[in-house]
Design an enzyme around this catalytic site. Structure first.
Site, mmCIF file in Angstrom:
data_model
loop_
_atom_site.group_PDB
_atom_site.id
_atom_site.type_symbol
_atom_site.label_atom_id
_atom_site.label_comp_id
_atom_site.label_asym_id
_atom_site.label_seq_id
_atom_site.Cartn_x
_atom_site.Cartn_y
_atom_site.Cartn_z
ATOM 1 N NE ARG A 127 25.796 -126.507 -121.357
ATOM 2 C CZ ARG A 127 26.177 -126.537 -120.093
ATOM 3 N NH1 ARG A 127 27.136 -125.721 -119.666
ATOM 4 N NH2 ARG A 127 25.603 -127.345 -119.231
ATOM 5 C CE LYS A 162 51.125 -115.366 -122.268
ATOM 6 N NZ LYS A 162 52.131 -115.912 -121.338
ATOM 7 C CE LYS A 194 55.478 -109.295 -125.072
ATOM 8 N NZ LYS A 194 54.682 -110.544 -125.017
ATOM 9 C CD GLU A 223 59.758 -109.736 -122.773
ATOM 10 O OE1 GLU A 223 58.724 -110.381 -122.546
ATOM 11 O OE2 GLU A 223 60.493 -109.956 -123.755
ATOM 12 C CG ASP A 244 59.552 -112.413 -119.247
ATOM 13 O OD1 ASP A 244 58.618 -112.934 -118.614
ATOM 14 O OD2 ASP A 244 60.013 -112.890 -120.299
#
Length: 316
Positions: A127, A162, A194, A223, A244
């Protein structure tokens, strides 16, 4: 490089991967140890079913098989899983013969590797090695689909941060196996300014200058949601831009505006442009046609389904 004993036999690979850069063996060992602790309990742990029903002296051979078409990745972890399980049990380490390599397109039913050794080790390792290789193969398969779609456009698909916590190195390795490109590995190697950073610093220029003072060795990406923001970031000294969630016409307009400024007034001769947000495979070529260098796709790592792999024990 592969070899085979006779026409029609399975290829045999000396190593499970030709993907560069490869995975750090020390990182693989830590991840496998943690995964085994989850499954067996703290080392040495136990598998109450296998150890009750299979004699420690029993040996066997199992085939690692693809249950669907895709691109395989994560085979490189298989020997480490087997080795750690063998050490925990005090048994011999199974031998592995690889019939495929990470980064290879595989077909449903294809045997990827043959594992021979103590049956307890094979079943207890099953597994953990499938979890890691199936997940990596799913990411590689998704990356390969984007790579095929972008072929000939001049644009490349990028991953993002992510990722599954603890598995970033494996998932980014899998992106490379599928023909994709890694962006920054974390918060430490590239500065990404950002909107929240702009709010905190007071302006785009202030944010960029703060990064330059504190970390002069890193590149600074900014960004931008609009053409005006992109131009402002260039004028403030950004090295490259993240565009973006722009509709395709706005993206094309922004690319044209940036390209018109390249090489002038301190702007680099080529500003790398990355499109992100609301990107789907059916839009890939349309977005690439705007002239961006990259399409960053979080779904490569946060939403790719696993590639179904199985470990089948051969009958005695």
């Amino acid at each position: 490089m592969s070899t085979s004993d006779a026409p029609g036999t399975l290829p045999v690979f000396a190593a499970p991967s030709a993907v560069e850069p490869g995975l750090d063996p020390a990182w693989v060992a830590r991840v496998v140890e943690l995964a085994l602790d989850e499954d067996l309990g703290p080392a040495p742990g136990r598998d109450v079913t296998t150890q009750a029903t299979v004699p420690a002296s029993a040996t066997g051979t199992a085939d690692l098989v693809a249950r669907e078409d895709g691109v395989v990745a994560g085979l490189v972890v298989v020997p480490e899983v087997l080795a750690q399980v063998a050490r925990r049990l005090g048994l011999g380490e199974p031998a592995v013969t690889f019939h495929a390599q990470d980064g290879e397109a595989v077909a449903k039913g294809q045997v990827l590797a043959a594992l021979s050794g103590p049956t307890q080790v094979l079943l207890i390792a099953e597994r953990t090695l499938l979890n890691l290789a199936s997940r990596a193969s799913g990411v590689a398969t998704a990356a390969a689909a984007w790579t095929r779609e972008l072929a000939g456009t001049g644009a490349q698909v990028l991953d993002t941060r992510k990722t599954t916590p603890g598995l970033r190195a494996l998932q980014k390795y899998a992106v490379r196996a599928g023909g994709g490109t890694n962006k920054r590995m974390g918060l430490y190697d590239v500065a990404m300014v950002k909107d929240n950073h702009v709010v905190a610093a007071g302006s785009v220029r202030a944010a960029i200058e703060a990064v330059r003072r504190a970390f002069p060795d890193v590149l600074v990406q900014v960004e931008a949601d609009t053409t005006a923001q992109a131009v402002e970031a260039l004028d403030a000294g950004a090295d490259f831009l993240l565009l973006d969630n722009m509709p395709t016409p706005v993206l094309a307009e922004t690319v044209a505006a940036v390209r018109a400024r390249e090489g002038r007034d301190g702007v680099p001769a080529h500003v790398e442009l990355e499109a992100t947000g609301n990107l789907t495979l059916d839009r890939a070529r349309e977005v690439a046609a705007t002239g961006v260098d990259y399409l960053s796709v979080g779904a490569l790592t946060h939403s790719a389904p696993i590639l179904d792999l199985a470990l089948d024990l051969r009958p005695a």
